[in-house]
Enzyme design. Structure first.
Site, PDB file in Angstrom:
ATOM      1  N   THR A  71     -15.645   7.910  25.038  1.00 51.12           N
ATOM      2  CA  THR A  71     -16.300   8.398  26.256  1.00 51.12           C
ATOM      3  C   THR A  71     -17.727   8.833  25.936  1.00 51.12           C
ATOM      4  O   THR A  71     -18.669   8.516  26.670  1.00 51.12           O
ATOM      5  CB  THR A  71     -15.478   9.549  26.876  1.00 51.12           C
ATOM      6  OG1 THR A  71     -14.182   9.034  27.205  1.00 51.12           O
ATOM      7  CG2 THR A  71     -16.128  10.089  28.135  1.00 51.12           C
ATOM      8  N   ASN A 159      -7.221  -2.055  28.305  1.00 52.30           N
ATOM      9  CA  ASN A 159      -6.255  -1.048  27.860  1.00 52.30           C
ATOM     10  C   ASN A 159      -4.925  -1.124  28.611  1.00 52.30           C
ATOM     11  O   ASN A 159      -3.887  -0.770  28.072  1.00 52.30           O
ATOM     12  CB  ASN A 159      -6.839   0.359  27.997  1.00 52.30           C
ATOM     13  CG  ASN A 159      -7.503   0.591  29.327  1.00 52.30           C
ATOM     14  OD1 ASN A 159      -8.348  -0.189  29.759  1.00 52.30           O
ATOM     15  ND2 ASN A 159      -7.106   1.650  30.002  1.00 52.30           N
ATOM     16  N   GLN A 187     -10.081  -1.003  22.507  1.00 50.90           N
ATOM     17  CA  GLN A 187      -8.748  -1.576  22.294  1.00 50.90           C
ATOM     18  C   GLN A 187      -8.761  -2.761  21.336  1.00 50.90           C
ATOM     19  O   GLN A 187      -7.713  -3.296  20.999  1.00 50.90           O
ATOM     20  CB  GLN A 187      -8.131  -1.992  23.638  1.00 50.90           C
ATOM     21  CG  GLN A 187      -7.927  -0.836  24.608  1.00 50.90           C
ATOM     22  CD  GLN A 187      -6.843   0.154  24.152  1.00 50.90           C
ATOM     23  OE1 GLN A 187      -6.043  -0.137  23.241  1.00 50.90           O
ATOM     24  NE2 GLN A 187      -6.816   1.335  24.760  1.00 50.90           N
ATOM     25  N   SER A 207     -13.158   4.239  19.438  1.00 46.59           N
ATOM     26  CA  SER A 207     -12.468   5.525  19.481  1.00 46.59           C
ATOM     27  C   SER A 207     -11.438   5.592  18.360  1.00 46.59           C
ATOM     28  O   SER A 207     -10.602   4.688  18.228  1.00 46.59           O
ATOM     29  CB  SER A 207     -11.768   5.649  20.838  1.00 46.59           C
ATOM     30  OG  SER A 207     -11.048   6.850  20.894  1.00 46.59           O
ATOM     31  N   HIS A 209      -8.855   7.670  17.882  1.00 41.89           N
ATOM     32  CA  HIS A 209      -7.442   8.007  18.150  1.00 41.89           C
ATOM     33  C   HIS A 209      -6.633   6.839  18.692  1.00 41.89           C
ATOM     34  O   HIS A 209      -5.413   6.933  18.823  1.00 41.89           O
ATOM     35  CB  HIS A 209      -7.327   9.238  19.065  1.00 41.89           C
ATOM     36  CG  HIS A 209      -7.640   9.005  20.502  1.00 41.89           C
ATOM     37  ND1 HIS A 209      -6.668   8.817  21.449  1.00 41.89           N
ATOM     38  CD2 HIS A 209      -8.809   8.951  21.165  1.00 41.89           C
ATOM     39  CE1 HIS A 209      -7.233   8.667  22.639  1.00 41.89           C
ATOM     40  NE2 HIS A 209      -8.536   8.742  22.494  1.00 41.89           N
ATOM     41  N   THR A 245     -23.411  19.304  13.676  1.00 44.23           N
ATOM     42  CA  THR A 245     -22.831  19.072  12.353  1.00 44.23           C
ATOM     43  C   THR A 245     -21.697  18.071  12.457  1.00 44.23           C
ATOM     44  O   THR A 245     -20.871  18.145  13.367  1.00 44.23           O
ATOM     45  CB  THR A 245     -22.333  20.417  11.773  1.00 44.23           C
ATOM     46  OG1 THR A 245     -23.434  21.303  11.745  1.00 44.23           O
ATOM     47  CG2 THR A 245     -21.771  20.236  10.380  1.00 44.23           C
ATOM     48  N   CYS A 334      -4.447   7.957  32.063  1.00 42.88           N
ATOM     49  CA  CYS A 334      -5.243   8.880  32.878  1.00 42.88           C
ATOM     50  C   CYS A 334      -4.653   9.030  34.268  1.00 42.88           C
ATOM     51  O   CYS A 334      -4.818  10.042  34.912  1.00 42.88           O
ATOM     52  CB  CYS A 334      -6.663   8.376  33.031  1.00 42.88           C
ATOM     53  SG  CYS A 334      -7.373   7.921  31.476  1.00 42.88           S
TER      54      CYS A 334
HETATM   55  N1  PLP Z   1     -12.296   2.686  26.883  1.00 38.66           N
HETATM   56  C1  PLP Z   1     -11.038   2.227  26.790  1.00 38.66           C
HETATM   57  C2  PLP Z   1     -10.772   0.744  26.943  1.00 38.66           C
HETATM   58  C3  PLP Z   1      -9.988   3.098  26.558  1.00 38.66           C
HETATM   59  O1  PLP Z   1      -8.727   2.635  26.487  1.00 38.66           O
HETATM   60  C4  PLP Z   1     -10.269   4.481  26.438  1.00 38.66           C
HETATM   61  C5  PLP Z   1      -9.164   5.449  26.288  1.00 38.66           C
HETATM   62  O2  PLP Z   1      -8.193   5.425  27.025  1.00 38.66           O
HETATM   63  C6  PLP Z   1     -11.593   4.920  26.511  1.00 38.66           C
HETATM   64  C7  PLP Z   1     -12.576   3.990  26.731  1.00 38.66           C
HETATM   65  C8  PLP Z   1     -11.949   6.378  26.335  1.00 38.66           C
HETATM   66  O3  PLP Z   1     -11.797   6.712  24.972  1.00 38.66           O
HETATM   67  P1  PLP Z   1     -11.799   8.217  24.396  1.00 38.66           P
HETATM   68  O4  PLP Z   1     -10.452   8.759  24.657  1.00 38.66           O
HETATM   69  O5  PLP Z   1     -12.063   8.058  22.940  1.00 38.66           O
HETATM   70  O6  PLP Z   1     -12.904   8.932  25.061  1.00 38.66           O
END
Ligand code: PLP
Length: 752
Positions: A71, A159, A187, A207, A209, A245, A334
């Site tokens: 994000t 996603n 993804q 990302s 995670h 940092t 979400c």
């Molecule tokens: N873009 C995609 C395709 C995602 O699947 C996600 C997370 O669901 C994001 C952006 C947002 O990622 P983050 O959780 O690292 O902000």
């Protein structure tokens, strides 16, 4: 044991990534900006991870900065692109007018575009690039609009569906356009080969995670020469690209994941992932006949499977999978808490039922074959459980008969199937089109004879769904002539097993309104009262076919014939209160109290009621409100019982009654929780609640009732209903079974 198949939402942290994070916190804990030994060691670690990331992403040049996640990367990229457009405009240049984004993009992208377009006061037009039913971008459309685009945002892989974008096709469509290009690669990392430097991609966020690193770490690639404006400024870290940092623990963990990926340590090759997918797909197809996949397999990441099952909502499937210990999601994480159709599937032009009943199963690139095999076994169990509940399109064995009353609810409107235990005859009350197929299937599967389809009143705005239900059931209405509400003319009482249904005329909401009273011998079990009395409201009586002056008399008739504590089942229940009785409504509704107590005459009652109904707003479902709600059940005392309070209650005398309110298809694939081991919990699915209420109201007042379900949501509804009906010691297990220690195999709950 929980099997986690929701890797597109997030992933667990790899053991080596955890170790690396701990080492970064205890050994390499220095500040990478410090020039002493501790700082230099931290700096070397950070630079080492960046170098590895460059290799893996195929990005030898350009900027690569650590962020908090995708994000933030998206914000930075959008700000950078839009700020450069702003600067060009300020310099007197005519700038492009469009900001384009894929119609199936993660929400973070269009929302960021809208935000920075407004903050920078650019006034550019946002347009979604259409996609086909295969989820792929319409490249011809893109080619036509590219020349007017200042920024184009697409994703490498989706996603929700796993659809992989045709990046080379997009590149060709953008050729010569001058548009900046953002590719959301979240993804794709670890699942697709990436060679960022070989494409004219200006921005690529990642990302951690989503690929076995912790939350709070990500990467942003910015092509050499692409405009850049930092989102965070301050101490000049990350070469002034991103102040603050560095998150060295997160960076170290991400580095360990990237190392494992580079060395293919635990990460499966594409052929193995494809085999995993086939195993799951075979199980799904066998378990849920009629299942459709919402994106073509050949266009998808092997790790993402998105599907819908006709006639089975995603809520049902998610509850079922969750009970079986399979963690999957509906649409995107979400929007999981909101029952909204998937924007992605809608953008693909899929039919509404598929967009609103989609389930996403996404496994991880390091999952073991044993995990996939066990998941496939549980998927088959889930299919069998649905079949046993007559919710599958496979024929059931009819063994699990429905409860006395089964409720079906859609947008606050309620429909009921009445089937006394042991009877093979049933009645449907207030049929709704949304449930025609489900009920018809249930009747076939349970081999039930449909004795009648009854409405409690004629509807002003729509025809009864009764004829459709008769047709769908393949059964014929009784030969006796039926009145407008489906009642066989001349019949006093409709026999149903050891029970019977009787009619009580209750004109008011409409002139033809009736209550349908279910009796066994001398006992009155419950009554279907249509819209005459709803929890917190009286049915509106301002329609042309209403009889407002007769309403108060009808309420007094209900009082005289049913008494004040007979469960009343409404045709609408906007606040999930399930049932009511006259005692509860008398306390909640002064107007109803006045009618029962005779303090208002019928004309004054009608007048006061008309004033209440003046300008009735639609319900939160945007449907017409069927009455003026004077009691919405807002603030109320807590019904939640935490683990310690439950423990105390379990030691108390008399022992509490434990009730599992999950549907039977969920209970069948799960174990009884440890706290219920020494008791025999009742099994009363939420849909069959109405038939159990009278029994609970009749229990000794000092016996506590403890309801539980998966998340604590449904059980809280039941506990609140019982409190409202006068059971002060009705409780809901806070957080539900999700917060309990692992359940143990034990006796199954018994039907009430
Ligand atoms: N873009 C995609 C395709 C995602 O699947 C996600 C997370 O669901 C994001 C952006 C947002 O990622 P983050 O959780 O690292 O902000």
């Amino acid at each position: 044991m929980e099997l986690y198949l929701d890797a597109n939402a997030t992933t667990p942290v790899l053991p080596q990534a955890r170790d690396a994070a701990l080492a970064a916190m205890s050994d390499t804990f220095g500040n990478p900006s410090s020039i002493h030994g501790a700082g230099l060691r931290a700096r070397a670690m950070v630079d080492g991870v960046r170098a590895r990331a460059r290799r893996l992403l195929g990005a030898p040049t350009g900027r690569l900065t650590f962020t908090s996640g995708a994000t933030e990367g998206i914000q930075t990229a959008v700000l950078s692109a839009l700020r450069s457009l702003q600067a060009r405009r300020a310099a007197g240049e005519a700038i492009p007018t469009l900001l384009l984004y894929g119609a199936t993009e993660h929400k973070a992208v269009p929302v960021a575009l809208r935000h920075w377009n407004a903050v920078l006061d650019l006034g550019l037009e946002l347009r979604a690039i259409p996609v086909g039913t295969d989820g792929r971008h319409d490249l011809a459309w893109l080619r036509r609009h590219a020349a007017q685009a200042g920024l184009v945002c697409t994703m490498a892989a989706n996603n929700e569906t796993g659809v992989v974008s045709d990046l080379e096709g997009i590149e060709r469509a953008l050729a010569g356009s001058g548009a900046l290009w953002l590719v959301d690669c979240v993804q794709a990392l670890g699942k697709l080969p990436l060679a960022l430097g070989r494409h004219p991609i200006d921005y690529a966020p990642f990302s951690g995670h989503k690929l076995y690193a912790p939350k709070g770490i990500g990467l942003l690639y910015v092509r050499e020469g692409a405009p850049f404006t930092p989102l965070l400024t301050g101490g000049g870290q990350e070469d002034d690209l991103r102040a603050g940092t560095e998150n060295t623990a997160g960076i170290a963990a991400l580095g360990a994941v990237l190392q494992a990926l580079e060395e293919r340590d635990g990460f499966k090759d594409p052929a193995t992932l494809a085999q995993f997918r086939r195993t799951l797909v075979d199980a799904l197809v066998e378990a849920f006949p009629g299942l459709v996949f919402n994106a073509p397999a050949e266009a998808c990441l092997p790790t993402t499977i998105n599907f819908s099952v006709p006639g089975v909502s995603s809520k049902v499937l998610l509850d079922l999978f969750d009970a079986a210990g399979l963690r999957v999601s509906g649409g995107s994480a979400c929007s999981a808490s909101k029952a909204r159709p998937s924007d992605v599937l809608q953008a693909m032009g899929l039919p509404a039922w598929r967009a609103s009943s989609a389930v996403r199963m996404s496994f991880g690139a390091v999952d073991a074959p044993e995990t996939i095999a066990e998941a496939a076994r549980r998927i088959r169990d889930c299919g069998a459980s649905l079949q046993a509940s007559c919710l599958s399109s496979l024929p059931g064995d009819g063994a699990a008969a429905p409860g006395l009353v089964t409720r079906f609810v859609s947008d606050g409107a309620c429909c009921y199937l009445v089937c006394p235990p042991g009877a093979r005859r049933c009645v449907v009350v207030d049929p709704l089109p949304a449930f025609t197929e489900t009920i018809a299937r249930l009747l076939r599967c349970q081999q039930l004879e449909l004795a009648a389809v009854l409405d409690t009143h004629s509807h002003g705005d729509h025809a009864s769904a009764a004829p459709d239900l008769w047709r769908a059931s393949g059964q014929c209405p009784p030969s006796a002539a039926l009145d407008a509400l489906g009642w066989p003319q001349g019949l006093e009482a409709l026999p149903l097993g050891d029970c019977r249904l009787e009619r009580l005329p209750t004109p008011g909401h409409t002139a033809d309104a009736v209550a349908l009273v279910l009796r066994r011998g001398d006992a009155t079990l419950l009554a279907f009262v249509g819209d005459t009395v709803m929890p917190g409201a009286l049915g509106r009586s301002d329609f042309a076919q209403s009889a407002p002056h007769e309403f108060a008399r009808s309420l007094r008739l209900l009082d005289a014939r049913l008494g004040r504590r007979t469960p009343l089942l409404p045709a609408h229940d906007y606040d999930d209160r399930h049932a009511t009785h006259l005692d509860a409504e008398r306390a909640a509704q002064p107007l109803l109290a006045a009618a029962l107590d005779g303090t208002l005459d019928d004309a004054a009652f009608a007048q006061t009621k008309a004033a209440l109904e003046h300008d009735l707003a639609p319900t939160e479902y945007r449907t017409m409100a069927c009455g003026a709600r004077v009691d919405r059940g807002g603030a109320c005392e807590s019904v939640e019982l935490d683990a310690a309070a439950l423990e105390r209650l379990l030691q108390a005398e008399p022992r509490p009654l434990l009730v599992d309110v999950r549907e039977l298809y969920e209970q069948r694939v799960d174990h009884v929780p440890a706290f219920a081991r020494d008791t025999t919990p009742q099994a009363v699915p939420l849909s069959a609640l109405a038939g159990a209420i009278a029994g609970w109201l009749g229990m000794p007042a000092d016996r506590a009732l403890v309801f539980y379900c998966r998340s604590g949501n449904r059980s809280a509804q039941v506990a609140r209903t019982m409190r409202r009906l006068g059971r002060a010691n009705a409780w809901s297990l806070a957080g539900g079974l999700a917060l309990q220690d692992d359940a143990v195999p034990a006796a199954r709950p018994q039907p009430a």
